[in-house]
Scaffold this active site. Sequence first.
Site, PDB file in Angstrom:
ATOM      1  N   ASP A 225       0.869  -1.173   0.000  1.00  0.00           N
ATOM      2  CA  ASP A 225       0.000   0.000   0.000  1.00  0.00           C
ATOM      3  C   ASP A 225       0.912   1.230   0.000  1.00  0.00           C
ATOM      4  O   ASP A 225       2.067   1.169   0.445  1.00  0.00           O
ATOM      5  CB  ASP A 225      -0.944  -0.005   1.206  1.00  0.00           C
ATOM      6  CG  ASP A 225      -2.121   0.955   0.996  1.00  0.00           C
ATOM      7  OD1 ASP A 225      -2.088   1.748   0.023  1.00  0.00           O
ATOM      8  OD2 ASP A 225      -3.074   0.914   1.795  1.00  0.00           O
TER       9      ASP A 225
HETATM   10  C1  BGC Z   1      -5.035   3.301   0.246  1.00  0.00           C
HETATM   11  C2  BGC Z   1      -5.076   2.356  -0.936  1.00  0.00           C
HETATM   12  C3  BGC Z   1      -4.888   3.121  -2.208  1.00  0.00           C
HETATM   13  C4  BGC Z   1      -3.567   3.876  -2.138  1.00  0.00           C
HETATM   14  C5  BGC Z   1      -3.283   4.693  -3.378  1.00  0.00           C
HETATM   15  C6  BGC Z   1      -3.783   4.159   0.215  1.00  0.00           C
HETATM   16  O1  BGC Z   1      -3.835   5.143   1.196  1.00  0.00           O
HETATM   17  O2  BGC Z   1      -5.089   2.577   1.452  1.00  0.00           O
HETATM   18  O3  BGC Z   1      -6.297   1.666  -0.951  1.00  0.00           O
HETATM   19  O4  BGC Z   1      -4.922   2.259  -3.308  1.00  0.00           O
HETATM   20  O5  BGC Z   1      -3.606   4.757  -1.038  1.00  0.00           O
HETATM   21  O6  BGC Z   1      -4.154   5.762  -3.462  1.00  0.00           O
END
Ligand code: BGC
Length: 815
Positions: A225
């Site tokens: 993530d």
């Molecule tokens: C979220 C993800 C997301 C990523 C990119 C993170 O903060 O938890 O679900 O895909 O950001 O935006």
Amino acid sequence: MSADPRLHALCAGLTLEEKVRLLTGRDFWSTHGLERIGLRPIVFSDGPSGIRGQSWDERDPSVSLPCGTALAASWDREIARAYGAVLAGEAQRKGVDVVLGPTINMHRTPGGGRSFEAFSEDPVLTGDLAAAYVEGIQRHGVGATPKHYLCNDFETDRYTVDVRVDERSLREVYLAAFEKAVTQAGAWLVMSSYNSVNGATASENDLLETPLNDEWGFDGVVVGDWTGVRSLRSARFSQDLVMPGPDGPWGEALVKAVEAGEIDESAVDRKVLRLLGLAARLGRLDGFAPAVPRSAPRLDPTGFARSAAAAGSVLLENRGLLPVDPGRVRRILVTGQTAQRPLVQGGGSATVVPAHVITPLEGVRAAFPGAHVEYRPGPLVENGLDFLPPNRTANPATGGDGVHVRFTDAAGTVIHTEDRHSTNLVWFGGEAPIEDTVTVDFTTAYRPETSGQIRFGVSSVGAVRIEADGVVVFDEEIEPVGTDLGAALLAAPVRAFEIEAVAGEPVELRLTHAPRRGAEGLRNALGFRFGLLPPDLDDDRLIADAVAAAGEVDLVVVVVGSNKELEAEGEDRRTLTLPGRQDDLVTALAAANPATVAIVNCGAPMLLPWAVEVGAVLQAWFGGQEMGHAIGDMLTGRAEPGGRLPSTWPAAEGDVPILAIEPVDGRVDYHEGVHVGYRNWLRLGRTPAYPFGHGLGYTTWSLDRILAPAALSPAPDETVTVRVGVTNTGGRAGRQVVQVYAERADSAVDRPAIWLAGFAAVLLEAGASTVVDVVVPIRAFAHWDSGWQYEPGEFALTAGFSSADRRLTTTVRVA
Ligand code: BGC
């Protein structure tokens, strides 16, 4: 992993530096290419209910589909497949290779701030729909990324919290939600989560290997993530890719560690092979045919958004009011702030900018062209900023609508400008030179609609200075809330200020912002939002206005809902009560006019204390950009609300088995084990307002018989077919979801009271009967105890229309 030998050869030809460089992103949304070997960058995008693309920009809008809970409420694999296909089409249109979705963490509590994005409290419903969603995307040559692996089921302290959960619950509930997306749909990526599971942060967790790789046969890429991979140590694990880039914990440190013999180069090679394999699958590596030829889905995204919103909406109550014959109503009152300012999606990274949104008010007007439709706003629903309406702004640089934005570097030189139509400004990568920007400012001339005090709001983190007609009216350093910089960017604090203005007379606004740069790696992101805040209004008067109008009409449509603060990434909910005085509004309307339908606009359970007083209650979720038209379709009966609840809805907060998430010493203990959701409600003998699986629709049904094999012997990958006779006993065609639950009376194992074993949707004409085949995997009869175990004996299978409405029973003997 036995990758294509040509990939091995390519990998063998790379220097260590080249290999390591590939394993961290090039920028916020893409990976490095390597021309020498014909490797092109891979572009990622959120996800999961629309494709944002590489920028968050109203000039490049995205189709906004109903949220994850709305999709799950369809209980329909075909709809999930089509949903994936629409996303694939959007991804292709926007030059995106990989979709960061589906979000398939569990609704362990109704208070999860991000539950709207995820599917359900049940692993079978989640797992089946997740697999269909992934298939829908990947069959068009675009990659899917089930996320967040694992146990990111709530948002509190999401970067650091340690989830303690026993092996059996992991297998039967939390891993089960991901399993089919990998084993059946063959997901090309999985995203590891921020949190820890049983003491190890997700990117340094053995769960990345077992069961994901060695048991499920995952041969794709585990992407972390965003900013979630935080150590060099993580390179030793089956974590393949660090995002975003270009900085990260691997890079040079990893090269040195390999050179010093601390980390084996084979660990790096394995990651590189997977990344090359992904590029090959996506058609991003010369000489390799893509796994699936990129094909455009043949689906109209707008039409699909509309029909999917209705298919997922759940009719919770109906006292003969719906559907309404449009020819028979002359006057309609639409009320509720949400009718005009709906939330069509939840907050955070899932948010996209749609080209338009059909509000419930517009939807009702369109559906009842012959009726006189009045609108009364009702009490305030504090809902953050209303971005400045473009038609009331003038860009000094272009003379057209919108704002002129300038980016200035440390030397005071303007290095980039943009002419924008929106005052919702977020940059995540893209063309703006964010890293070199020290201040960003925007100018516009705003013509207010009314005279008097106007309340503005600004939302950002860092220094903000605002001038109105050359006078400084706001000058503050805005601190982030918490330490989660990603969430701070997406849901930054809102600060208010007021100015005196005259309707129609332009106010020259200049906003200057010096962003706070996160040490944590958000140096290529920036957010700056500006807009109007509702004036302080008298809620009693607003309620009285709506109620007075309600007495005069044939139909009242009241739209209530949550707000952007309650349901957004980065925070959980501590209350399930609708914000503001919305409950008072509905109660008063119900007393004034029995022909009142309440439409609920939220992504996860809310308390609806007036539900039995109104004529009908329709749960419309965050219904995507076409939500208003879908509501019109359902009110008139052009479409049937097809949804069934994917999670239990409580009647009171005190009844909820687990509501608030309060980590103790940084830990959250999943003490309920496998008894998640409705299983826990049943175990505790509590009655919710609406059980898991509930939803009414516009016709009536009977179940006539159930047939299953009397005995079966465990064979892990096999299924049994449960045949259920169903009749549509009502006066119109309709759709029903046949749900089959398993239970076991005399078990030596601590089992859930019941558990969903299989389900199938059926469409039937009025009066018609059919036999529905519900496919139940043999695994439904297993429990985990150092492996899948089958306890010999008799299991009951019940068929019904919700977890609390199980009408027929048969038994299966497991040998
Ligand atoms: C979220 C993800 C997301 C990523 C990119 C993170 O903060 O938890 O679900 O895909 O950001 O935006």
